[in-house]
Motif scaffolding. Structure first.
Motif, PDB file in Angstrom:
ATOM      1  N   ASP A 228     -13.179 -12.840   2.802  1.00 62.85           N
ATOM      2  CA  ASP A 228     -14.380 -12.886   3.626  1.00 62.85           C
ATOM      3  C   ASP A 228     -14.010 -13.059   5.098  1.00 62.85           C
ATOM      4  O   ASP A 228     -13.026 -13.736   5.433  1.00 62.85           O
ATOM      5  CB  ASP A 228     -15.257 -14.055   3.177  1.00 62.85           C
ATOM      6  CG  ASP A 228     -16.699 -13.916   3.647  1.00 62.85           C
ATOM      7  OD1 ASP A 228     -17.101 -12.786   3.991  1.00 62.85           O
ATOM      8  OD2 ASP A 228     -17.409 -14.927   3.643  1.00 62.85           O
ATOM      9  N   GLU A 233     -14.506  -6.944  10.253  1.00 67.09           N
ATOM     10  CA  GLU A 233     -15.884  -6.999   9.788  1.00 67.09           C
ATOM     11  C   GLU A 233     -16.827  -7.355  10.933  1.00 67.09           C
ATOM     12  O   GLU A 233     -16.509  -8.194  11.780  1.00 67.09           O
ATOM     13  CB  GLU A 233     -16.039  -8.052   8.677  1.00 67.09           C
ATOM     14  CG  GLU A 233     -15.415  -7.650   7.367  1.00 67.09           C
ATOM     15  CD  GLU A 233     -15.685  -8.672   6.273  1.00 67.09           C
ATOM     16  OE1 GLU A 233     -16.683  -9.413   6.396  1.00 67.09           O
ATOM     17  OE2 GLU A 233     -14.897  -8.730   5.315  1.00 67.09           O
ATOM     18  N   ASN A 241     -20.417 -13.253  10.040  1.00 65.72           N
ATOM     19  CA  ASN A 241     -19.736 -12.327   9.132  1.00 65.72           C
ATOM     20  C   ASN A 241     -19.172 -13.060   7.921  1.00 65.72           C
ATOM     21  O   ASN A 241     -18.249 -12.583   7.267  1.00 65.72           O
ATOM     22  CB  ASN A 241     -18.628 -11.565   9.864  1.00 65.72           C
ATOM     23  CG  ASN A 241     -17.494 -12.475  10.339  1.00 65.72           C
ATOM     24  OD1 ASN A 241     -17.644 -13.690  10.379  1.00 65.72           O
ATOM     25  ND2 ASN A 241     -16.369 -11.879  10.699  1.00 65.72           N
ATOM     26  N   PHE A 305     -19.920  -3.999   7.872  1.00 68.14           N
ATOM     27  CA  PHE A 305     -18.842  -4.779   7.277  1.00 68.14           C
ATOM     28  C   PHE A 305     -17.675  -3.945   6.762  1.00 68.14           C
ATOM     29  O   PHE A 305     -16.593  -4.477   6.521  1.00 68.14           O
ATOM     30  CB  PHE A 305     -19.405  -5.625   6.131  1.00 68.14           C
ATOM     31  CG  PHE A 305     -20.441  -6.622   6.571  1.00 68.14           C
ATOM     32  CD1 PHE A 305     -20.073  -7.803   7.175  1.00 68.14           C
ATOM     33  CD2 PHE A 305     -21.794  -6.357   6.394  1.00 68.14           C
ATOM     34  CE1 PHE A 305     -21.028  -8.723   7.588  1.00 68.14           C
ATOM     35  CE2 PHE A 305     -22.754  -7.267   6.799  1.00 68.14           C
ATOM     36  CZ  PHE A 305     -22.381  -8.445   7.410  1.00 68.14           C
ATOM     37  N   SER A 309     -15.311  -4.732   2.158  1.00 65.65           N
ATOM     38  CA  SER A 309     -15.817  -6.080   2.359  1.00 65.65           C
ATOM     39  C   SER A 309     -16.467  -6.633   1.092  1.00 65.65           C
ATOM     40  O   SER A 309     -16.897  -5.883   0.209  1.00 65.65           O
ATOM     41  CB  SER A 309     -16.847  -6.075   3.489  1.00 65.65           C
ATOM     42  OG  SER A 309     -17.958  -5.269   3.134  1.00 65.65           O
ATOM     43  N   GLU A 311     -19.267  -8.009   1.254  1.00 65.36           N
ATOM     44  CA  GLU A 311     -20.656  -7.601   1.421  1.00 65.36           C
ATOM     45  C   GLU A 311     -20.930  -6.263   0.743  1.00 65.36           C
ATOM     46  O   GLU A 311     -21.964  -6.098   0.078  1.00 65.36           O
ATOM     47  CB  GLU A 311     -21.010  -7.528   2.910  1.00 65.36           C
ATOM     48  CG  GLU A 311     -21.216  -8.855   3.585  1.00 65.36           C
ATOM     49  CD  GLU A 311     -19.920  -9.539   4.015  1.00 65.36           C
ATOM     50  OE1 GLU A 311     -19.997 -10.628   4.603  1.00 65.36           O
ATOM     51  OE2 GLU A 311     -18.825  -8.984   3.749  1.00 65.36           O
TER      52      GLU A 311
END
Length: 540
Positions: A228, A233, A241, A305, A309, A311
């Motif tokens: 993460d 990102e 983020n 992202f 990612s 996400e």
């Protein structure tokens, strides 16, 4: 006597065939996932449930090698290509925006100042399919029924609804940040239908944002993604983020932008699609209806992202559940085996250059604005012309023909100079004169994609092709698309439901084959600019 009997039998066969109306599904559902690379069908498969993507692949027919046959690969030409069976050279939708020489300004693909917004005081309802030159398969289905069926098109993005709906849709609806609900334009109606107003009154976006966006599973189990908050990102509008993404405190336009950039956008779109099926009684009449759905949020998330990612992974894991629920809804409300659904995408996406270079894959970015300023400076000095490059957009250079003429310069000489300058820049693989494509030497596939994307009325003078994994993106985070390479041009295509048998197809098929195949399955005329071919293995 034998000849007479044979002739009688042949005539009887023909008359019997004519007497039988063609079999058609009650409803066709087009499901386009904005920025879904083909590999997403399998990349997260170990976490998909049995009722979403897995069900589509298990019970449906997947064309595993479906390619976009033109470049640049963007949202508007992608949706137009799927539904017209054609390419920008013939549809007039060459990109999301392009330079309009006549008006000396950029033109947005669905902009129409002759219509008014419906459902919002904002300008974002002043849209229509006016710029689409060709008919769509949804138009052809309406024509085939003498307008006795219905077409409803839905997407958060206006272009994701308007272009699939075509010129004859009963309704096309897109999301508006100002009104925080679904809107349309006077091209379709003077007032939002009561069911749309009732749906908007539920204020679902605000309710979704109160939930915040956390990962569906424990964040440490997202093995198909990078950690993460990597440096490449971007940031959720109004947020950060990193997970969890706090959305419950956001206000105003920022809140609605965050909503678009979250998986809540997909859930909201499906809820509206269900409401449309119910309120419009889609699949309940005597003629085949069409529901065109485009899911815009994966594109917003991917741009921000990047495709590696957490996400992006979480978006598709949640989308898998949303699709499963929607298929169950269609089974119950239209009938299992009574609807035909196809799933595809308008384009894919590149890896974020930061991710690529961190893993020793050559990559880079070029800032379009800086590139245009540099070209204007060096070319202007060489030919004594003020701003010889009028626009640089869609990997194309638009020369200012009037300025070149006023300076008494030779346009071809200016063009050649600009082409040479472009080839000196990092990341360039090829530069071509769009007025002399026949003389260009390059791999035939790339040349054909440029040719299919070149519109003599709307396109620029010069096109450049980046090296793989390079793109025009001024920032340092996120990603984009548009290239002729597989990561942008290889899309999923899965057929499911009515008369579909489970299977896989490995040979090449194309985005333009989707409308042609639909037309063949429905026994209707193909769209008027269609260059695709029916996929024989699907219509068998």
């Amino acid at each position: 006597m034998t000849r007479l009997l044979l002739a009688f039998f042949a005539l009887f066969t023909i008359l019997s065939a004519h007497a039988q109306a063609p079999q058609r599904p009650k409803l066709v559902v087009g499901l386009v996932v904005d920025q879904m690379r083909w590999d997403y069908l399998y990349r997260y498969a170990d976490r998909y449930g049995s009722g979403g993507f897995q069900r589509l692949l298990r019970e449906g027919f997947s064309c595993e090698n479906t390619l976009i046959p033109y470049t640049p690969t963007y949202t508007a030409p992608g949706h137009a290509g799927i539904y017209t069976g054609s390419v920008p050279a013939l549809t007039g939708i060459i990109s999301n925006t392009w330079w309009d020489r006549r008006l000396d300004t950029t033109m947005y693909c669905t902009n129409d100042t002759s219509v008014q917004s419906v459902g919002t005081p904002s300008k974002w309802g002043k849209m229509s399919p006016k710029n689409l030159w060709a008919s769509t398969v949804t138009d052809e289905l309406r024509l085939a029924s003498n307008f006795r069926n219905k077409t409803i098109a839905i997407a958060l993005k206006d272009r994701g609804a308007i272009l699939p709906g075509g010129h004859t849709a009963n309704g096309a609806y897109w999301f508006d940040n100002t009104s925080r609900g679904w809107i349309t334009s006077t091209f379709y109606t003077k007032e939002l239908p009561a069911w749309v107003q009732a749906f908007n009154a539920r204020a679902l976006p605000e309710n979704y944002l109160k939930e915040n966006w956390n990962t569906l599973y424990p964040i440490g189990t997202y093995a198909n993604s990078t950690a993460d908050a990597t440096p490449w990102e971007g940031v959720l509008p109004g947020g950060s983020n990193t997970f969890p993404h706090r959305t419950d405190t956001l206000k105003g336009n920022v809140a609605m932008e965050a909503f678009r950039h979250s998986p809540f956008g997909n859930r909201y779109t499906f809820e509206f699609a269900k409401a449309a099926v119910t309120a419009e009684k889609l699949g309940k009449g005597n003629f085949t209806d069409f529901l065109a759905i485009s899911l815009s949020s994966p594109d917003y998330i991917g741009h921000t992202f990047g495709p590696n990612s957490i996400e992006a992974e979480d978006c598709f894991l949640r989308l898998d559940r949303d699709i499963a629920a929607f298929l169950q809804f269609l089974d119950a409300n239209v009938g299992k085996g009574q609807y035909l659904l196809f799933l595809s995408a308008d384009h894919g996406a590149a890896h974020s250059p930061g991710y690529a270079t961190a893993n020793r894959i050559p990559a880079g970015r070029i800032d379009d604005r800086k590139l245009m300023d540099s070209l204007n400076a060096v070319t202007g000095r060489a030919f004594n012309i003020v701003r010889p490059v009028r626009s640089l957009i869609n990997f194309q250079v638009y020369l200012d023909h009037d300025a070149i003429r006023r300076a008494g310069a030779d346009r071809q000489a200016v063009k050649n100079f600009v082409m040479d300058e472009l080839m000196r820049r990092s990341g360039m693989a090829r530069v071509v004169d769009l007025e002399n494509l026949g003389a260009a030497t390059m791999p035939p596939r790339i040349k054909d994609m440029i040719l299919n994307g070149y519109n003599q009325v709307l396109s620029g003078d010069i096109q450049f092709v980046f090296k793989p994994q390079w793109f025009d993106w001024g920032g340092t985070t996120g990603t984009t698309h548009g290239a002729p390479y597989p990561y942008d041009a290889h899309i999923p295509l899965v057929w499911f439901g009515w008369k579909m048998k489970a299977g896989r197809l490995g040979r090449e098929t194309y985005m333009t084959d989707i409308a042609a195949t639909l037309a063949a399955l429905l026994r209707i005329q193909a769209p008027n600019a269609c260059i695709g071919m029916p996929i024989a293995e699907v219509i068998r």
